[in-house]
Design an enzyme around this catalytic site. Structure first.
Site, PDB file in Angstrom:
ATOM      1  N   ASP A   1      78.998 -49.594 -13.128  1.00 35.10           N
ATOM      2  CA  ASP A   1      79.888 -48.694 -12.390  1.00 35.10           C
ATOM      3  C   ASP A   1      80.649 -49.564 -11.391  1.00 35.10           C
ATOM      4  O   ASP A   1      80.515 -49.418 -10.199  1.00 35.10           O
ATOM      5  CB  ASP A   1      79.109 -47.584 -11.675  1.00 35.10           C
ATOM      6  CG  ASP A   1      78.106 -48.110 -10.661  1.00 35.10           C
ATOM      7  OD1 ASP A   1      77.643 -49.265 -10.823  1.00 35.10           O
ATOM      8  OD2 ASP A   1      77.785 -47.392  -9.704  1.00 35.10           O
TER       9      ASP A   1
ATOM     10  N   ASP B   1      78.251 -55.158  -8.891  1.00 37.72           N
ATOM     11  CA  ASP B   1      78.418 -55.119 -10.357  1.00 37.72           C
ATOM     12  C   ASP B   1      79.374 -56.219 -10.805  1.00 37.72           C
ATOM     13  O   ASP B   1      79.145 -56.882 -11.818  1.00 37.72           O
ATOM     14  CB  ASP B   1      79.019 -53.787 -10.814  1.00 37.72           C
ATOM     15  CG  ASP B   1      78.193 -52.585 -10.457  1.00 37.72           C
ATOM     16  OD1 ASP B   1      77.474 -52.084 -11.318  1.00 37.72           O
ATOM     17  OD2 ASP B   1      78.303 -52.129  -9.302  1.00 37.72           O
TER      18      ASP B   1
ATOM     19  N   ASN C   1      79.488 -45.998  -8.170  1.00 36.07           N
ATOM     20  CA  ASN C   1      80.070 -46.480  -6.920  1.00 36.07           C
ATOM     21  C   ASN C   1      81.474 -45.932  -6.719  1.00 36.07           C
ATOM     22  O   ASN C   1      81.878 -45.605  -5.598  1.00 36.07           O
ATOM     23  CB  ASN C   1      80.141 -48.012  -6.920  1.00 36.07           C
ATOM     24  CG  ASN C   1      78.798 -48.677  -6.816  1.00 36.07           C
ATOM     25  OD1 ASN C   1      77.947 -48.258  -6.047  1.00 36.07           O
ATOM     26  ND2 ASN C   1      78.599 -49.727  -7.607  1.00 36.07           N
TER      27      ASN C   1
ATOM     28  N   THR D   1      73.407 -51.343 -14.371  1.00 35.47           N
ATOM     29  CA  THR D   1      73.546 -51.619 -12.946  1.00 35.47           C
ATOM     30  C   THR D   1      74.192 -50.466 -12.193  1.00 35.47           C
ATOM     31  O   THR D   1      74.548 -50.613 -11.019  1.00 35.47           O
ATOM     32  CB  THR D   1      74.344 -52.916 -12.704  1.00 35.47           C
ATOM     33  OG1 THR D   1      75.672 -52.771 -13.232  1.00 35.47           O
ATOM     34  CG2 THR D   1      73.656 -54.102 -13.360  1.00 35.47           C
TER      35      THR D   1
ATOM     36  N   PHE E   1      70.705 -45.541  -4.294  1.00 32.50           N
ATOM     37  CA  PHE E   1      71.975 -44.936  -4.695  1.00 32.50           C
ATOM     38  C   PHE E   1      72.035 -44.564  -6.175  1.00 32.50           C
ATOM     39  O   PHE E   1      72.396 -43.430  -6.523  1.00 32.50           O
ATOM     40  CB  PHE E   1      73.155 -45.856  -4.362  1.00 32.50           C
ATOM     41  CG  PHE E   1      74.463 -45.319  -4.862  1.00 32.50           C
ATOM     42  CD1 PHE E   1      75.172 -44.384  -4.125  1.00 32.50           C
ATOM     43  CD2 PHE E   1      74.979 -45.716  -6.094  1.00 32.50           C
ATOM     44  CE1 PHE E   1      76.370 -43.854  -4.597  1.00 32.50           C
ATOM     45  CE2 PHE E   1      76.170 -45.196  -6.566  1.00 32.50           C
ATOM     46  CZ  PHE E   1      76.870 -44.261  -5.817  1.00 32.50           C
ATOM     47  N   ASN E   2      71.747 -45.494  -7.079  1.00 30.68           N
ATOM     48  CA  ASN E   2      71.926 -45.219  -8.505  1.00 30.68           C
ATOM     49  C   ASN E   2      71.077 -44.038  -8.970  1.00 30.68           C
ATOM     50  O   ASN E   2      71.525 -43.216  -9.778  1.00 30.68           O
ATOM     51  CB  ASN E   2      71.582 -46.453  -9.346  1.00 30.68           C
ATOM     52  CG  ASN E   2      72.645 -47.518  -9.281  1.00 30.68           C
ATOM     53  OD1 ASN E   2      73.796 -47.256  -8.942  1.00 30.68           O
ATOM     54  ND2 ASN E   2      72.264 -48.747  -9.595  1.00 30.68           N
TER      55      ASN E   2
ATOM     56  N   HIS F   1      72.033 -56.541  -5.400  1.00 27.92           N
ATOM     57  CA  HIS F   1      71.254 -55.579  -6.187  1.00 27.92           C
ATOM     58  C   HIS F   1      71.477 -55.775  -7.688  1.00 27.92           C
ATOM     59  O   HIS F   1      70.537 -56.026  -8.444  1.00 27.92           O
ATOM     60  CB  HIS F   1      71.651 -54.152  -5.804  1.00 27.92           C
ATOM     61  CG  HIS F   1      71.512 -53.827  -4.359  1.00 27.92           C
ATOM     62  ND1 HIS F   1      70.293 -53.767  -3.721  1.00 27.92           N
ATOM     63  CD2 HIS F   1      72.444 -53.524  -3.415  1.00 27.92           C
ATOM     64  CE1 HIS F   1      70.469 -53.437  -2.454  1.00 27.92           C
ATOM     65  NE2 HIS F   1      71.768 -53.293  -2.250  1.00 27.92           N
ATOM     66  N   ASP F   2      72.717 -55.628  -8.107  1.00 25.09           N
ATOM     67  CA  ASP F   2      73.024 -55.633  -9.546  1.00 25.09           C
ATOM     68  C   ASP F   2      72.901 -57.015 -10.184  1.00 25.09           C
ATOM     69  O   ASP F   2      72.352 -57.132 -11.288  1.00 25.09           O
ATOM     70  CB  ASP F   2      74.409 -55.041  -9.782  1.00 25.09           C
ATOM     71  CG  ASP F   2      74.487 -53.591  -9.345  1.00 25.09           C
ATOM     72  OD1 ASP F   2      73.434 -52.937  -9.250  1.00 25.09           O
ATOM     73  OD2 ASP F   2      75.608 -53.108  -9.087  1.00 25.09           O
TER      74      ASP F   2
END
Length: 310
Positions: free
Chosen positions: A10, A15, A39, A125, A167-168, A240-241
């Site tokens: 996203d 990402d 996102n 991700t 979040f995801n 994160h991703d």
């Protein structure tokens, strides 16, 4: 032999850096990138993906659009961190002429997995909407996908969008629940438990020697680093991703625990929370390997080294 990978994104800031890592890694055969709402909107995520691929001259990788909204909810965007365009204004004014591959993300996943049983892995991700749809449409893919790694959740720490939700998972908890309950034999969660330790600093950015990638990473993460500083007192940002992709490249970067995990989908205070049944109260089998520890500096060195590859 390079390992076949579908990357589901996203595309916001991290990402985008994850895409750079996956494309430039010599270990991976990136057979397609699928996009979704998360996102930013589906359209923005797709445009950002194309811009990043153009930045590193990767014209042959298919980009396939996926879900424009969560399974049952309204989109929840993260513009405060990622900017209105999703990548911190780093490629503002840039357009891509790349043609989007016809079809939809779920069908693309199904097709590639069933054509290559036991050979295709998926790293997600963003919210798990596209993968959940693929499982709903063709449940047999869970027996033929080689591995699924997803960035999402937090079972030992606090959330980053609510007190308890990452979040995801918060963005589409119903999709996350479908994936966790599908019986994927080789499923790994890369959550905030480890990703908040993988902090990209100014020192790491300055170690990126390729001018275009250095400038992109520095500019795209500027707002993100500022927001992270305001919240945590550290001038850095969590990768994160990219860490999810790093775990796919080198699983020894993390230590995992086999867990029985569920997702809260109907709670006033805890929607999107990933819950670990530590004591076996549910009586359900283990369904995911959760990353518990990470060698953060070794991962960040890997990230910089791969970005510096010619």
């Amino acid at each position: 032999m390079k390992r076949k990978l579908i990357l589901d994104v996203d595309t916001g800031i991290d990402d985008a850096i994850g895409i750079l890592l996956a494309v430039k890694s010599e270990e991976l055969d990136l057979i397609g990138i699928t996009t979704g709402c998360g996102n930013v909107s589906l359209e923005a995520a797709t445009a950002n993906t194309c811009k990043v691929l153009d930045l590193i001259n990767a014209p042959s990788i298919p980009v396939v659009k996926g879900s424009a909204a969560p399974l049952k909810r309204q989109p929840h965007f993260e513009h405060k961190v990622h900017g209105t365009d999703g990548i911190g204004g780093a490629l503002q004014g840039v357009t891509s002429e790349r043609k989007i591959t016809p079809g939809d993300a779920a069908s693309f996943m199904i097709e590639k997995i069933m054509e290559n049983p036991g050979e295709v892995s998926i790293v997600c991700t963003g919210p798990l909407t596209n993968l959940a749809k693929a499982i709903q449409q063709q449940p047999a893919i869970v027996d033929h996908v080689k591995e699924v790694i997803y960035m999402g959740g937090a079972i030992n720490g606090i959330g980053n969008v609510t007190p308890v939700a990452e979040f995801n998972t918060f963005a589409d908890p119903e999709a996350a629940s479908i994936v966790l309950e599908a019986g994927v034999p080789n499923l790994t969660q890369v959550g905030l438990d480890v990703t908040k330790q993988a902090l990209l600093t100014e020192e790491h950015i300055e170690a990126i020697t390729e001018p275009a990638l250095h400038d992109f990473v520095k500019q795209s993460t500027a707002t993100y680093r500022k927001a992270f500083y305001e919240q945590n007192g550290i001038w850095a940002c969590a990768m994160h991703d990219p860490l999810a992709i790093g775990v796919f490249i080198d699983s020894t970067l993390v230590k995992k625990a086999a867990c029985s995990v569920g997702v809260e989908t109907s709670s006033t205070f805890c929607d999107g929370m990933t819950v670990w049944d530590r004591q076996g109260k549910w009586g359900k089998p283990v369904n995911v390997e959760v990353c518990m520890e990470v060698e953060a500096e070794r991962f960040l060195s890997l990230l910089v080294d791969v970005l510096n590859r010619s």
